[in-house]
Design an enzyme around this catalytic site. Structure first.
Site, PDB file in Angstrom:
ATOM      1  N   GLY A 279      -6.528  69.701  19.656  1.00 25.31           N
ATOM      2  CA  GLY A 279      -6.407  71.074  19.182  1.00 25.31           C
ATOM      3  C   GLY A 279      -5.955  71.121  17.732  1.00 25.31           C
TER       4      GLY A 279
ATOM      5  NE  ARG B 266     -52.037  72.440  22.266  1.00 25.76           N
ATOM      6  CZ  ARG B 266     -52.283  73.606  22.842  1.00 25.76           C
ATOM      7  NH1 ARG B 266     -52.007  73.783  24.113  1.00 25.76           N
ATOM      8  NH2 ARG B 266     -52.786  74.581  22.131  1.00 25.76           N
TER       9      ARG B 266
ATOM     10  CD  GLU C 172     -15.154  64.954  14.819  1.00 24.94           C
ATOM     11  OE1 GLU C 172     -15.508  65.536  15.868  1.00 24.94           O
ATOM     12  OE2 GLU C 172     -14.185  64.201  14.774  1.00 24.94           O
TER      13      GLU C 172
END
Lengths: 381, 263
Positions: free
Chosen positions: A124, A270, A365
């Protein structure tokens, strides 16, 4: 220089790859859609001793090194970012500070359970007005009758609010004046009166991971819950974030690779204008560029891991790796969606989730701009 | 009981399989993995060992292959095998199924196993036959495509996947049994098992160590001669029935099926 992985590393990579394909891929879409924390997968990861990879066996860890950890995180993210960040935040941010700075007693109390994945660890640091600028931390802890009394709030915290969350390491102001504030790290166990986890955020991605705000109201923990020396909190979390960046950089490479895997497979399948779209130069150029960028980024991440394992300074390389891979993940997932055309915009295809999961990697981060600051500082600019 | 598990290093499932036209052999370059079917055989061995119905002293992983095949053995012991044997020799390169089965049987003779397990097919060659060839050379009964093994006194009760249902077969030991992937869910190796794998003994054998006669193996010792390889002919495109009137479409589909005596 040796670019080959050791046999052990190769097998760890292979095992986590197989695990991610076999156990996570079939449920990733559902976990994301229902925003369900992956308890079952965490239990299985723990069974393979992957919830404490870089920590010593004597504390219940996996006894692996940073490279082993990076390989595992990369392979997990290739399939699902929510699972990866759960393991990553638990390891790099939740367990790491206790391993690095904890007293022998704190290590004995927490590391075996954390490494076994019985409980999750959280870190935290971020507050409404303090993220990387942690000097601006508002959460306070005062010593009273042998107890720290904590008041304040944290936000964007991963792993703190699950059924198995065990402990959070928080930064708090423990003294000093405004010019020179004393910041310390404190351990707060889940279940401590006055420590509450708010409702989970409605996020853009990482939907199956647990992210919440935390509040501390007259929250009392024993004086012994101080992590390392009083006032060392600032230095400690900078070091933790340095290490954490390697993990998040591994996520960036993994996500970019996952996007390329999907895009390549789709492009070969595809057909348009009578042939697979992978035969068109416009698509080939995208695939070729991505593969090249990913390989370059991967080497940077592995180098950061290797520097850390060799006990050398890795601050610069880790920041470079984090900067490079976050941007790459955003670009690779965007290109993968583009190659999928309209299908890429539909949630049945993993690239749709990948695209949503990518953006946080240029933010969490330490934002890209913070990485640039760290890098420039290391260059002496 | 001593169990030997035959394992093989194969190209990773994600790697496109190609024939090297210059040699007539499969191009085995690129990423490799332990043959997925063999992981089921190792798991079967581990379940017999852990099941406790019969004491299993040892599970030994055995492979024949180039230097890189060590990684397949590494994985095999991380999955639970106690040790491994690596038969590797230039003289063995290019061996066909019969020659490979012969060389493996010579290696197995040194071990005198009570039970030889293997995956029913390899992910690359997909011959399905190596178990039967090995059994023939060892003079042991062979069971293939086994999807259930129960240990009974001195023998095994197995279920084989047959075309229409299952055969239940009782087999005396020693025996060679190839297993299908329906037999079990292989475990993943734990981190500790991976890092401990290198500490388990590995015997490296040259062909002569195993008593393999050089004239019976390798390209020259093999009876298979590879001719030219070409791509299989393109399939005729199927018949597409446009659904304009559903009742009519159903009639067309039923007529098509009846014509072929499928209903």
């Amino acid at each position: 220089m040796d670019f080959d992985l050791s046999d052990d590393h190769a097998l760890i990579q292979r095992t986590v790859r197989d695990f991610a394909r076999g156990e996570i891929a079939p449920v990733a879409e559902e976990l994301d859609r229902t925003k369900s924390f992956p308890y079952e997968i965490v239990r299985k990861l723990a069974g393979l001793q992957l919830m404490g990879i870089p920590f010593p066996e004597e504390y219940g860890g996996g006894g692996g090194d940073t490279l082993a950890y990076v390989l595992a995180v990369e392979e997990l993210t290739r399939i699902d970012s929510s699972v990866a960040i759960t393991l990553c935040a638990h390891t790099s941010l939740g367990t790491q500070p206790i391993w690095l700075f904890g007293s022998e007693e704190q290590k004995r109390e927490w590391l075996p359970r954390l490494c076994a994945g019985e409980v999750l660890g959280a870190f935290g640091l971020t507050e409404p007005e303090a993220g990387s600028d942690a000097g601006n931390t508002k959460t306070r802890a005062r010593l009273e009758d042998g107890q720290w009394v904590i008041d304040g709030a944290k936000q964007f915290i991963t792993n703190a609010g699950t059924d198995i969350s065990g402990v959070v390491t928080i930064t708090a102001v423990t003294g000093g004046d405004n010019g020179q504030r004393e910041i310390s790290n404190l351990l707060v166990a889940n279940g401590t009166p006055g420590y509450e986890q708010g409702e989970p955020y409605r996020k853009m991605g990482w939907n199956a991971s647990d992210t919440r705000p935390l509040t501390f109201t007259d929250c009392r923990v024993p004086e012994d819950n101080l992590l390392g020396p009083r006032g060392a909190g600032f230095k400690q979390f900078l070091h933790v974030l340095d290490i954490g960046r390697i993990g998040v950089a591994a996520m960036g490479v993994g996500l970019a690779q996952g996007a390329l895997d999907e895009a390549l497979a789709y492009a070969k399948e595809r057909r348009a204008f009578g042939q697979p779209i992978s035969r068109f130069q416009a698509i080939q150029a995208k695939l070729a560029d991505l593969s090249t960028e990913i390989e370059a980024a991967r080497l940077l991440v592995y180098k950061a891991a290797r520097l850390k394992d060799a006990g050398r300074n890795f601050t610069l390389t880790a920041a470079q790796a984090k900067l490079k891979t976050g941007r790459l993940a955003v670009r690779a997932t965007e290109e993968a969606v583009q190659i999928h055309g309209g299908y890429g915009y539909i949630e049945e295809y993993p690239v749709c989730r990948f695209y949503r999961d990518a953006k946080i990697l240029t933010i969490g981060e330490g934002t890209d701009e913070i990485q640039q600051m760290v890098i420039a500082r290391a260059l002496g600019a | 009981m001593k169990i030997c598990v035959l394992v093989k290093e194969v190209p990773d499932a994600a790697v496109e399989k190609r024939i090297d036209h210059s040699t007539g052999r499969m191009d085995r370059s690129g990423e490799k993995n332990l043959n997925p079917f063999d992981t089921h055989a190792i798991e079967a061995a581990m379940q017999i060992k852990e099941g406790g119905a019969v004491p299993v002293e040892e599970v030994v992983a055995v492979t024949m292959g180039p230097e890189s095949a060590v990684r397949a053995l590494h994985k095999a012991v991380s999955l639970g095998a106690d040790r491994s044997v690596h038969l590797s020799d230039e003289a063995l390169a290019g061996s066909d199924v019969v020659a490979t089965g012969y060389a493996l049987s010579k290696t197995l003779e040194r071990e005198s196993p009570d039970l030889v397990l293997l995956g029913q097919q390899s992910d690359d060659g997909e011959c399905y036959t190596i178990g039967a060839v090995v059994a023939e050379y060892l003079g042991m009964p062979s069971l293939t495509q086994v999807i259930k093994i129960d240990v009974e006194e001195g023998k095994l009760r197995c279920e084989r996947q047959a075309e229409y249902g299952y055969d239940t077969v009782s087999v005396q030991l020693p025996a060679v049994i190839s297993v299908g992937d329906a037999i079990n869910e292989p475990r993943y190796p734990s981190l500790k098992a991976i890092m401990g794998a290198k500490k388990k003994p590995l015997d490296a054998l040259a062909a002569s160590d195993a008593g393999v006669e050089a004239s019976r193996v390798g390209l020259d010792g093999s009876m298979v001669e590879c001719g030219d390889f070409t791509d299989p002919p393109q399939k005729e495109p199927g018949q597409i029935i446009e659904d304009e009137d559903t009742a009519e479409t159903v009639e067309k589909v039923v007529a098509w099926l009846e014509e072929r005596k499928l209903i």
